[in-house]
Design an enzyme around this catalytic site. Structure first.
Site, PDB file in Angstrom:
ATOM      1  CG  ASP A 113      39.314  -5.444  30.129  1.00  0.00           C
ATOM      2  OD1 ASP A 113      39.447  -5.894  29.222  1.00  0.00           O
ATOM      3  OD2 ASP A 113      39.188  -4.176  30.645  1.00  0.00           O
ATOM      4  CE1 TYR A 163      46.427  -9.147  27.240  1.00  0.00           C
ATOM      5  CE2 TYR A 163      47.037  -7.993  29.062  1.00  0.00           C
ATOM      6  CZ  TYR A 163      47.051  -8.246  27.877  1.00  0.00           C
ATOM      7  OH  TYR A 163      48.344  -7.788  27.205  1.00  0.00           O
ATOM      8  CG  ASP A 164      43.826  -7.321  34.014  1.00  0.00           C
ATOM      9  OD1 ASP A 164      44.489  -7.156  33.140  1.00  0.00           O
ATOM     10  OD2 ASP A 164      42.976  -6.837  34.543  1.00  0.00           O
ATOM     11  CB  SER A 209      57.878  15.427   3.450  1.00  0.00           C
ATOM     12  OG  SER A 209      58.244  16.235   2.608  1.00  0.00           O
ATOM     13  CG  LEU A 210      53.014  12.288   1.350  1.00  0.00           C
ATOM     14  CD1 LEU A 210      51.843  12.056   2.074  1.00  0.00           C
ATOM     15  CD2 LEU A 210      53.279  11.579   0.170  1.00  0.00           C
ATOM     16  CD  GLU A 224      47.860   4.836   2.340  1.00  0.00           C
ATOM     17  OE1 GLU A 224      48.534   5.157   3.236  1.00  0.00           O
ATOM     18  OE2 GLU A 224      48.259   3.809   1.463  1.00  0.00           O
ATOM     19  CE  LYS A 242      50.014  14.410   4.937  1.00  0.00           C
ATOM     20  NZ  LYS A 242      50.103  15.308   6.552  1.00  0.00           N
ATOM     21  CG  ASP A 283      47.402  16.271  12.131  1.00  0.00           C
ATOM     22  OD1 ASP A 283      48.558  16.137  11.845  1.00  0.00           O
ATOM     23  OD2 ASP A 283      46.511  17.275  12.392  1.00  0.00           O
ATOM     24  NE  ARG A 326      59.784  13.085   7.257  1.00  0.00           N
ATOM     25  CZ  ARG A 326      59.587  14.302   7.194  1.00  0.00           C
ATOM     26  NH1 ARG A 326      59.783  15.216   7.949  1.00  0.00           N
ATOM     27  NH2 ARG A 326      59.959  14.637   5.720  1.00  0.00           N
ATOM     28  CD  GLU A 334      51.439  10.609  11.031  1.00  0.00           C
ATOM     29  OE1 GLU A 334      52.360   9.854  10.328  1.00  0.00           O
ATOM     30  OE2 GLU A 334      51.245  11.674  10.981  1.00  0.00           O
ATOM     31  CE1 TYR A 349      53.842   7.022   6.378  1.00  0.00           C
ATOM     32  CE2 TYR A 349      52.030   7.265   8.039  1.00  0.00           C
ATOM     33  CZ  TYR A 349      53.336   7.375   7.396  1.00  0.00           C
ATOM     34  OH  TYR A 349      54.347   8.405   8.218  1.00  0.00           O
ATOM     35  CE  LYS A 380      47.729  18.935   4.845  1.00  0.00           C
ATOM     36  NZ  LYS A 380      48.949  19.560   5.072  1.00  0.00           N
ATOM     37  CB  CYS A 431      24.025  41.744  35.880  1.00  0.00           C
ATOM     38  SG  CYS A 431      23.130  40.793  34.588  1.00  0.00           S
ATOM     39  CB  CYS A 447      19.469  43.218  35.561  1.00  0.00           C
ATOM     40  SG  CYS A 447      20.500  42.344  36.678  1.00  0.00           S
ATOM     41  CB  CYS A 452      23.656  38.088  37.215  1.00  0.00           C
ATOM     42  SG  CYS A 452      22.242  39.230  37.538  1.00  0.00           S
ATOM     43  CB  CYS A 502      18.599  39.276  35.768  1.00  0.00           C
ATOM     44  SG  CYS A 502      19.889  39.349  34.234  1.00  0.00           S
TER      45      CYS A 502
HETATM   46  S1  IVH Z   1      53.189   8.335   3.134  1.00  0.00           S
HETATM   47  C1  IVH Z   1      56.956   8.702   0.610  1.00  0.00           C
HETATM   48  N1  IVH Z   1      50.767   7.965   4.135  1.00  0.00           N
HETATM   49  O1  IVH Z   1      52.346  12.630   6.435  1.00  0.00           O
HETATM   50  C2  IVH Z   1      55.787   8.771   1.364  1.00  0.00           C
HETATM   51  N2  IVH Z   1      52.202   9.732   4.702  1.00  0.00           N
HETATM   52  O2  IVH Z   1      53.449  14.762   4.816  1.00  0.00           O
HETATM   53  C3  IVH Z   1      55.626   9.074   2.942  1.00  0.00           C
HETATM   54  N3  IVH Z   1      50.933  10.720   6.986  1.00  0.00           N
HETATM   55  O3  IVH Z   1      55.488  12.377   7.452  1.00  0.00           O
HETATM   56  C4  IVH Z   1      54.556   9.079   3.489  1.00  0.00           C
HETATM   57  N4  IVH Z   1      49.256   9.484   6.899  1.00  0.00           N
HETATM   58  O4  IVH Z   1      53.745  11.683   8.961  1.00  0.00           O
HETATM   59  C5  IVH Z   1      51.985   8.573   4.005  1.00  0.00           C
HETATM   60  N5  IVH Z   1      48.732   7.651   5.011  1.00  0.00           N
HETATM   61  C6  IVH Z   1      49.852   8.221   4.995  1.00  0.00           C
HETATM   62  C7  IVH Z   1      50.164   9.228   6.003  1.00  0.00           C
HETATM   63  C8  IVH Z   1      51.234   9.710   5.937  1.00  0.00           C
HETATM   64  C9  IVH Z   1      50.013  10.599   7.457  1.00  0.00           C
HETATM   65  C10 IVH Z   1      52.295  11.743   7.397  1.00  0.00           C
HETATM   66  C11 IVH Z   1      53.505  11.142   7.426  1.00  0.00           C
HETATM   67  C12 IVH Z   1      54.473  11.974   6.764  1.00  0.00           C
HETATM   68  C13 IVH Z   1      53.606  13.240   6.377  1.00  0.00           C
HETATM   69  C14 IVH Z   1      54.048  13.669   5.135  1.00  0.00           C
END
Ligand code: IVH
Length: 787
Positions: free
Chosen positions: A35, A38-39, A84-85, A121, A123, A125, A144, A181, A233, A321, A415, A418, A445, A451
């Protein structure tokens, strides 16, 4: 080459090098330089850019934090919508998905059945973001939002260290929108919450909320301070060439310096996808970040195009999921449990609910502060969370669902085991070397050995190897002895007869005799072992040794007042109070009396330990009284001016005011106006003298001390103690502390940042100690340093 050209070249070189280090550190997790190096490079770049402001570019590693605070986020329209998925929660929905994919591609009409190639991959969070690179330079970051329009969070994404401000290598499309993400690791989340609690802020309920809250900050300096990470992703709009499969694209992105998942895999057919799901699921708890499932995507872009979209979800991808980590349930009651040291802790009884595959009916609440922080009432609907193998926790109350008959949570006065009184612990806070005592969050206690909940554990501890070392008495036997009513205090062990034990489970004639002789053999413990065996809260082996060595007899240990105990190395006021109240307790006194009656002969040295007998000054003593807002310096001034405790008690307002600043003078007056405080101080002073501690209230007594006649100088910053404290400690050893270095100086204590004084000391060839050596030196002279 001109100077400017030279600097410009150096700037480019530094940027490339820093980017490379950044990438290795944040993306590859393999730091290449320490580090400090780097600094150093970073500071050099910063200095050069300050010299040539016109050479600053937005992709420079120095430009990660925007300077202005935004009043609102601008809107960004997504050129390609952020979709979304679809979700699958079980295997049959996954097989159904695969069938739909094959049907959509018209594959099953062929004579042979072809496996579809999928990318797999995790997913993550966190929250989805889009990053726009033009000519390899990051120009925009967006959330998004509703999928069509998001918020412009460019300044914030720039602070995320694993997001490159400039793509590496070459061959990237002139316009490249990367999607991925932003998330927080489990460790980062724990760290952030700990520091939130420390500054009195509200902790985040989970890493997702923490990531979202951190990224959507109008002040990007806050975002910069949060441990955010990024993983890409997919892609959005592109002008230029990219490979024709999803995995090959991700691998390209990786080559350009963008982080992709370490868990990215190719699966040949849906069966391999299901295996991937099982594998990641089994490792879910040990992954460094939270995931709520895995995502499968058809790998071929041609197939993806052919399949297209349905509503707002791609037909070529699905999220499989995992069970949720959080669920809603009802708080039925709060009960109280008593632990080994008597700590009374609240436990939540919940309406049983399945969380991530396990039925949860209880959750710990840690202490009453936690109950207050959550604002918990019995009858509330709560969000519980079971992350990994940790005990389920209540994260939040759903206030909208609070019923009219909700009841507050009260700590019981007695207590539950006891019936002894339950007391609130004292909490000692230290800041700038000062301690203040307030009420703690832990209730205890006071029944101690009376006790039942504490008794078994107390006896198991009492007989253990490092305590009284009674061999042949395991946990099971102790439980039997207590359950049979044969032992209700450690003293009863010494009254056991052959007939009492021979009938117990696991005790034959031989082992009964063996046990009796082991009990007999334990009758001559050292004082340290005996103190440790008593199981005084917060008194481990080390503290027990210190007590034994310093005070020299059980009698003194039993009598020692809290302020006297704080003279022992590493004993603060909190522990001192624990020790004192243990020995004040009538039941504990009785147990000790009985032990002695049964012939226990404690081996002690009888003498006061040298380190304790060393010396104290009136200033040091006044400091130990913890008069609010009066530090060691102020205490010393009082001592110098008034010469004795009575002198300080009798000081009138004018005298005090001439000695100390107004606030401190007021505080001293108020403190000693209370009779309790005067009595405590007098009693402690008297006890120190009775115990035989050297008491140096007059300055002239300095002669005969180890550093008498010496002049010391303190310079630089000290980290383990304040300068006032260091000065006071040196003075207690008889040294004079001067402000400047001369040939007459005996020794210089130099902390970091020491400048001319240190240089002069070196020039004169004087003895110089760094802080660590100084602390060692003090310890050698029997002076403790509280850290
Ligand atoms: S693909 C058209 N890949 O899940 C496909 N999404 O429910 C678009 N997410 O809004 C998403 N890991 O925030 C994709 N490996 C992954 C992901 C991923 C997390 C989230 C992402 C998306 C949500 C969809």
């Amino acid at each position: 080459m001109s100077d400017i050209e030279n600097d410009a070249n150096r700037i480019l070189l530094l940027r490339t090098e820093l980017r490379e280090h950044n990438h290795r550190y944040y993306v590859l997790d393999e730091p290449s330089v320490p580090d400090a190096e780097y600094d150093r490079l970073f500071r050099e770049l910063k200095a050069l850019e300050a010299k040539h402001p016109r050479l600053v570019t937005s992709d420079s590693p120095t430009q990660r934090i925007g300077s202005e605070v935004l009043s609102t986020f601008l809107q960004v329209k997504h050129q390609v919508p952020m979709l979304s998925l679809g979700n699958a929660f079980d295997e049959s929905s996954m097989l159904e998905f695969d069938r739909r994919v094959r049907g959509g591609l018209d594959l099953d009409n062929d004579l042979f059945i072809e496996n579809i190639e999928y990318s797999c991959e995790p997913k993550l969070d966190g929250l989805a973001v889009s990053l726009l690179y033009r000519e390899g330079i990051l120009v925009q970051g967006a959330t998004r939002g509703d999928g069509a329009t998001g918020e412009d969070i460019t300044v914030n994404v720039r602070t995320v260290r694993s997001i490159p401000l400039k793509l590496q290598g070459s061959g990237w499309p002139s316009v490249l929108e990367v999607r991925g993400e932003v998330f927080m690791s489990k460790a980062g989340f724990e760290r952030l919450n700990a520091s939130q609690l420390e500054i009195g802020g509200k902790p985040f309920a989970n890493p997702r909320n923490a990531a979202a809250g951190s990224l959507r900050q109008l002040d990007s300096r806050i975002t910069a301070s949060r441990p955010l990470e990024f993983c890409c992703y997919g892609i959005g709009q592109v002008q230029g060439q990219l490979p024709d499969t999803h995995i090959a694209i991700l691998e390209k992105l990786q080559m350009w310096g963008l982080p992709i998942s370490h868990e990215l895999k190719r699966a040949n057919g849906i069966e391999e996808c299901l295996e991937y799901y099982q594998d990641i699921g089994a490792r879910r708890n040990s992954l460094p970040y939270e995931i709520d499932g895995v995502v499968f995507k058809v790998n071929s872009l041609a197939y993806q195009r052919e399949l297209g979209f349905r509503a707002r979800e791609p037909r070529w991808a699905i999220a499989h999921k995992f069970p949720a980590l959080e669920e809603l349930t009802e708080l039925l009651d709060v009960e109280f449990q008593v632990g080994r040291t008597g700590a009374v802790t609240p436990v939540a009884r919940l309406m049983p609910v399945k969380v991530a595959g396990v039925t949860v009916a209880n959750a710990t609440l840690h202490n009453m502060d936690e109950v207050a922080r959550l604002g918990l009432m019995i009858g509330d609907t709560v969000i519980i969370r079971r992350a990994g193998d940790v005990i389920p926790q209540i994260m939040q109350v759903v206030l909208e669902r609070r019923p009219d008959n909700a009841r507050p949570v009260h700590i019981p006065e007695q207590c539950p085991v006891c019936g002894s009184q339950v007391e609130r612990t004292q909490l000692v806070k230290r800041s700038k070397g000062r301690e203040t005592v307030s009420e703690g969050a832990v209730y205890r206690c006071v029944g101690r050995l009376a006790c039942g909940a504490q008794l078994k554990q107390a006896i198991i501890h009492f007989v253990s190897r490092r305590a009284m070392d009674i061999e042949g008495l395991g946990d099971k036997s102790v439980e039997q002895l207590v359950d049979e009513g044969l032992v209700s205090s450690p003293a009863d062990l010494y009254a056991l007869k052959f007939d009492d034990i021979v009938d117990l489970e696991g005790f034959a004639e031989v082992s009964s005799n063996k046990l009796l002789s082991a009990i007999e053999d334990s009758k001559k413990p050292s004082l340290a072992r005996f103190i440790y065996a008593l199981g005084i809260p917060d008194v481990g082996e080390e503290t027990a040794k210190v007590l034994a060595r310093s005070l020299g007899s059980l009698e003194r240990v039993q009598q020692a007042l809290p302020h006297v105990l704080t003279y022992l190395p590493d004993v603060g006021l909190e522990v001192a109070h624990e020790i004192h109240s243990f020995f004040e307790d009538a039941h504990n006194q009785q147990v000790i009396k009985e032990l002695l009656k049964h012939g226990l002969q404690i081996q002690d040295q009888g003498e006061l330990g040298a380190e304790f007998a060393a010396s104290t000054t009136l200033g040091g003593f006044l400091d130990k009284l913890h008069i609010p807002s009066v530090g060691p310096g102020g205490a010393q001034k009082l001592a110098d001016r008034f010469g004795s405790l009575e002198g300080v008690f009798g000081a009138d307002w004018l005298d005090l005011r001439q000695t100390l600043p107004e606030k401190q003078a007021n505080s001293v007056r108020e403190f000693f106006a209370l009779e309790d405080n005067r009595l405590i101080a007098e009693a402690a002073e008297k006890q120190l003298r009775d115990f035989g501690m050297h008491w140096l209230s007059e300055k002239k007594v300095v002669e005969g001390l180890p550093l008498a006649g010496q002049t010391w100088v303190l310079t630089g910053s000290l980290e383990l103690m304040s300068r006032d404290v260091a000065k006071e400690k040196l003075e207690s050893l008889g040294a004079k502390v001067a402000g400047s270095v001369s040939a007459k100086t005996h020794c210089v204590v130099a902390g970091p940042g020491a400048g001319s004084k240190l240089a002069k000391a070196n020039e004169l060839g004087l003895k110089v100690l760094d802080e660590e050596a100084f602390v060692e030196f003090l310890k050698h002279h029997g002076i403790a340093v509280e850290s």
